[in-house]
Scaffold this active site. Structure first.
Site, short mmCIF file in Angstrom:
data_model
loop_
_atom_site.label_atom_id
_atom_site.label_comp_id
_atom_site.label_asym_id
_atom_site.label_seq_id
_atom_site.Cartn_x
_atom_site.Cartn_y
_atom_site.Cartn_z
N SER A 14 8.79 4.69 -13.45
CA SER A 14 8.46 4.86 -14.88
C SER A 14 9.72 5.20 -15.68
O SER A 14 10.73 5.66 -15.14
CB SER A 14 7.41 5.96 -15.04
OG SER A 14 8.01 7.20 -14.77
N GLY A 30 0.82 -1.21 0.00
CA GLY A 30 0.00 0.00 0.00
C GLY A 30 0.85 1.26 0.00
O GLY A 30 0.96 1.94 1.03
N TYR A 31 1.48 1.55 -1.12
CA TYR A 31 2.31 2.75 -1.24
C TYR A 31 1.59 3.83 -2.07
O TYR A 31 1.35 4.92 -1.59
CB TYR A 31 3.64 2.43 -1.94
CG TYR A 31 4.69 1.71 -1.11
CD1 TYR A 31 4.41 1.18 0.15
CD2 TYR A 31 5.98 1.55 -1.61
CE1 TYR A 31 5.39 0.52 0.87
CE2 TYR A 31 6.96 0.88 -0.88
CZ TYR A 31 6.67 0.37 0.35
OH TYR A 31 7.64 -0.29 1.06
N GLU A 72 10.23 7.64 -17.65
CA GLU A 72 10.58 9.06 -17.54
C GLU A 72 11.40 9.31 -16.28
O GLU A 72 12.41 10.03 -16.30
CB GLU A 72 9.32 9.94 -17.51
CG GLU A 72 8.54 9.99 -18.81
CD GLU A 72 7.56 8.83 -18.96
OE1 GLU A 72 7.61 7.88 -18.13
OE2 GLU A 72 6.75 8.84 -19.89
N SER A 120 -1.59 -4.00 -5.97
CA SER A 120 -1.68 -5.30 -6.65
C SER A 120 -2.29 -6.36 -5.75
O SER A 120 -1.83 -6.56 -4.62
CB SER A 120 -0.29 -5.76 -7.11
OG SER A 120 0.18 -4.92 -8.12
N GLU A 135 15.67 -4.31 -7.53
CA GLU A 135 14.47 -4.48 -8.34
C GLU A 135 14.74 -4.20 -9.82
O GLU A 135 14.24 -4.88 -10.69
CB GLU A 135 13.37 -3.55 -7.81
CG GLU A 135 12.02 -3.90 -8.39
CD GLU A 135 10.91 -2.96 -7.94
OE1 GLU A 135 11.21 -1.79 -7.62
OE2 GLU A 135 9.76 -3.40 -7.92
C1 LIG Z 1 0.75 -3.23 -13.01
C2 LIG Z 1 1.01 -2.27 -11.87
C3 LIG Z 1 1.05 -2.74 -10.59
C4 LIG Z 1 1.27 -1.86 -9.51
N1 LIG Z 1 1.27 -2.37 -8.24
C5 LIG Z 1 1.41 -1.53 -7.20
C6 LIG Z 1 1.31 -2.01 -5.84
O1 LIG Z 1 1.12 -3.21 -5.60
N2 LIG Z 1 1.40 -1.14 -4.83
C7 LIG Z 1 1.61 0.19 -5.05
O2 LIG Z 1 1.72 0.92 -4.07
N3 LIG Z 1 1.72 0.69 -6.32
C8 LIG Z 1 1.60 -0.13 -7.39
N4 LIG Z 1 1.66 0.37 -8.68
C9 LIG Z 1 1.79 1.81 -8.87
C10 LIG Z 1 3.07 2.27 -9.51
O3 LIG Z 1 4.15 2.20 -8.63
C11 LIG Z 1 2.80 3.70 -10.01
O4 LIG Z 1 1.83 3.59 -11.05
C12 LIG Z 1 4.00 4.37 -10.53
O5 LIG Z 1 4.86 4.70 -9.48
C13 LIG Z 1 3.66 5.65 -11.34
O6 LIG Z 1 2.88 6.52 -10.59
P1 LIG Z 1 1.50 7.12 -11.14
O7 LIG Z 1 0.71 6.01 -11.77
O8 LIG Z 1 0.87 7.88 -10.01
O9 LIG Z 1 1.88 8.12 -12.30
P2 LIG Z 1 2.38 9.63 -12.15
O10 LIG Z 1 3.44 9.71 -11.13
O11 LIG Z 1 1.18 10.51 -12.01
O12 LIG Z 1 3.03 9.86 -13.56
C14 LIG Z 1 2.27 10.10 -14.75
C15 LIG Z 1 3.25 10.30 -15.89
O13 LIG Z 1 4.10 11.42 -15.63
C16 LIG Z 1 5.46 11.05 -15.64
N5 LIG Z 1 6.19 11.77 -14.59
C17 LIG Z 1 5.86 11.86 -13.29
N6 LIG Z 1 6.78 12.58 -12.61
C18 LIG Z 1 7.72 12.94 -13.52
C19 LIG Z 1 8.93 13.68 -13.45
N7 LIG Z 1 9.37 14.19 -12.30
N8 LIG Z 1 9.65 13.84 -14.59
C20 LIG Z 1 9.21 13.32 -15.78
N9 LIG Z 1 8.08 12.62 -15.90
C21 LIG Z 1 7.34 12.42 -14.79
C22 LIG Z 1 5.45 9.57 -15.34
O14 LIG Z 1 6.60 8.92 -15.82
C23 LIG Z 1 4.20 9.12 -16.07
O15 LIG Z 1 4.45 8.93 -17.43
C24 LIG Z 1 1.46 -0.49 -9.76
C25 LIG Z 1 1.41 0.00 -11.09
C26 LIG Z 1 1.18 -0.87 -12.12
C27 LIG Z 1 1.10 -0.30 -13.51
#
Ligand SMILES: Cc1cc2nc3c(=O)[nH]c(=O)nc-3n(C[C@H](O)[C@H](O)[C@H](O)COP(=O)(O)OP(=O)(O)OC[C@H]3O[C@@H](n4cnc5c(N)ncnc54)[C@H](O)[C@@H]3O)c2cc1C
Length: 384
Positions: free
Chosen positions: A367, A126-127, A369, A160, A243
């Site tokens: 990600s 739960g992050y 980026e 997840s 990781e």
């Molecule tokens: C299949 C899957 C399983 C997951 N499982 C878990 C889980 O079990 N527990 C959990 O806690 N999380 C989980 N996640 C979440 C995952 O860690 C986040 O989706 C990830 O960290 C991206 O955050 P966000 O979706 O909020 O996107 P955002 O942070 O809102 O980003 C949106 C877009 O903006 C870009 N961006 C953001 N900041 C910047 C920057 N500073 N510079 C340039 N570009 C930027 C990003 O790269 C992305 O393209 C999961 C995600 C997926 C897809």
């Protein structure tokens, strides 16, 4: 089995031992699945690993682990991946266990470690929250101390398999006044407490792999805090190290390449200069990736820490995997957009499942980026 000192074995013998075990014991129909595996499906395999004493390769012997050194650990993971063994919900093994060993109280270790190893407790992470994904330190779910309890309010997302978990390890804000990275605490809580609502999210492939989790005045005892109050960031960050190496492995794209080649041969495309040109370019790219991966593996085997440059491996592996699954769908032409496994030119293939499976790879685990930001700042030392 517990008496074997795996680290004392020659690498080749250890590799052969792991290979033989997965080849004989891992179910054939679960190799290289094109989606993440659910715990109820994974349970028989989990139980086999527990019985053999192999479920927790990174844990010490006295806690039922294999105590593998970094080199043997890489071999173990490589053989699992080579055979297409799916990772079950092993966050308890890879994350919670080591965190508790380092920061947990004796009571927490006594209660959680063995149950986590046997799979009686299944953990969800739960992050992430809306507005706290890449910028995780911005998380807002709060836990306020009232007497002997924390009272939790807020929301998590992309958790997840929360719907299958028995417990969640949770980052919460416990001090609103402190700087972003301070004032965060790390809690261990049951998933079925009063006030918790878990709502699965259906992804584009129709699978419910992650969830939204809502907390409405959820009460947990104070002894569920791991590490010090307001120092959860240190606890959470302690483990992210390897990781990127694991996600950066070339195995999944290599498997996709193999399927693409089978299809292309069946359709006679290996005589088509245009196709061969694209196929060879991507194959060479993958060969380069594999050799870079090998370099990092050697670094880990030598016991050297990985630097920020390992980010390039994660970006590369995920992007080449996506390109391959794009080309697989394109090569399938009208068959490539039909859901499910079907026969094309005598080859049984599921085109869309690997395509969907590869999509989130450039998001989770940091990600692309954000990885590029890391490379530009810490490796190239460009101005931010
Ligand atoms: C299949 C899957 C399983 C997951 N499982 C878990 C889980 O079990 N527990 C959990 O806690 N999380 C989980 N996640 C979440 C995952 O860690 C986040 O989706 C990830 O960290 C991206 O955050 P966000 O979706 O909020 O996107 P955002 O942070 O809102 O980003 C949106 C877009 O903006 C870009 N961006 C953001 N900041 C910047 C920057 N500073 N510079 C340039 N570009 C930027 C990003 O790269 C992305 O393209 C999961 C995600 C997926 C897809």
């Amino acid at each position: 089995m517990a008496e074997i000192d795996y680290n004392a074995l020659p690498d080749a013998d250890f590799r052969a031992m792991v290979r033989e075990f997965v080849e004989t014991e891992y179910p054939q129909d679960m190799r290289f699945l094109s989606r993440r595996i659910r715990m109820d499906e994974a349970r028989p395999w989990w139980n086999k690993l527990v019985k053999k004493g192999w479920i927790a390769p990174n844990w010490p012997r006295e806690l039922g682990g294999m105590a593998l050194d970094p080199g043997k650990m890489v071999i173990y993971l490589e053989e699992m991946e080579r055979h297409g063994v799916m990772r079950a919900a092993d966050q308890g093994i890879t994350q919670v266990g080591p965190i508790l060993m380092k920061y947990g109280t004796d009571a927490q270790k006594d209660y959680f470690l063995e149950r986590t190893r046997t799979g009686d407790i299944i953990w969800a992470q739960g992050y992430s929250e809306p507005n706290a994904g890449s910028d995780l330190a911005n998380l807002q779910t709060s836990a306020v101390i009232e007497g002997d309890e924390f009272v939790i309010n807020g929301m998590k997302i992309w958790t997840s398999f929360a719907q299958e978990s028995t417990h969640i390890y949770l980052l919460v804000r416990t001090d609103r006044e402190a700087k972003k990275q301070k004032g965060i605490s790390f809690l261990l809580i049951e998933s079925d407490l009063p006030g918790i609502t878990i709502r699965p999210i259906r992804n584009i492939a129709g699978h419910e792999e992650f969830c939204q989790v809502f907390f409405d005045n959820v009460r947990v005892p104070r002894d569920r805090l791991v590490g010090k109050l307001n120092e959860g960031w240190t606890v959470a960050k302690a483990l992210l190290g390897h990781e990127r190496l694991n996600i950066g492995s070339p195995r999944r794209p290599q498997y996709a390449l193999m399927r693409l080649e089978m299809l292309a041969r069946a359709k006679g495309l290996m005589d088509d200069a245009g196709f061969v040109d694209r196929f060879v370019a991507i194959k060479l790219d993958l060969e380069d990736l594999a050799s870079l991966y090998g370099r990092y593996v050697e670094q880990v085997k030598r016991g050297e820490p990985l630097g920020p440059d390992v980010s390039q491996l994660k970006i590369w592996a995920m992007e080449v995997w996506q390109q391959l699954t794009d080309l697989l769908v394109e090569t399938g032409a009208e068959d490539g957009v039909i859901e499910g496994a079907h026969d094309v030119a005598g080859v049984e293939l599921d085109f869309l499942a690997p395509f969907y499976y590869a999509r989130p790879g450039t998001i989770y685990g940091g990600s692309s980026e954000v990885q590029r930001n890391i490379l530009s700042k810490y490796v190239l030392e460009l101005p931010s």
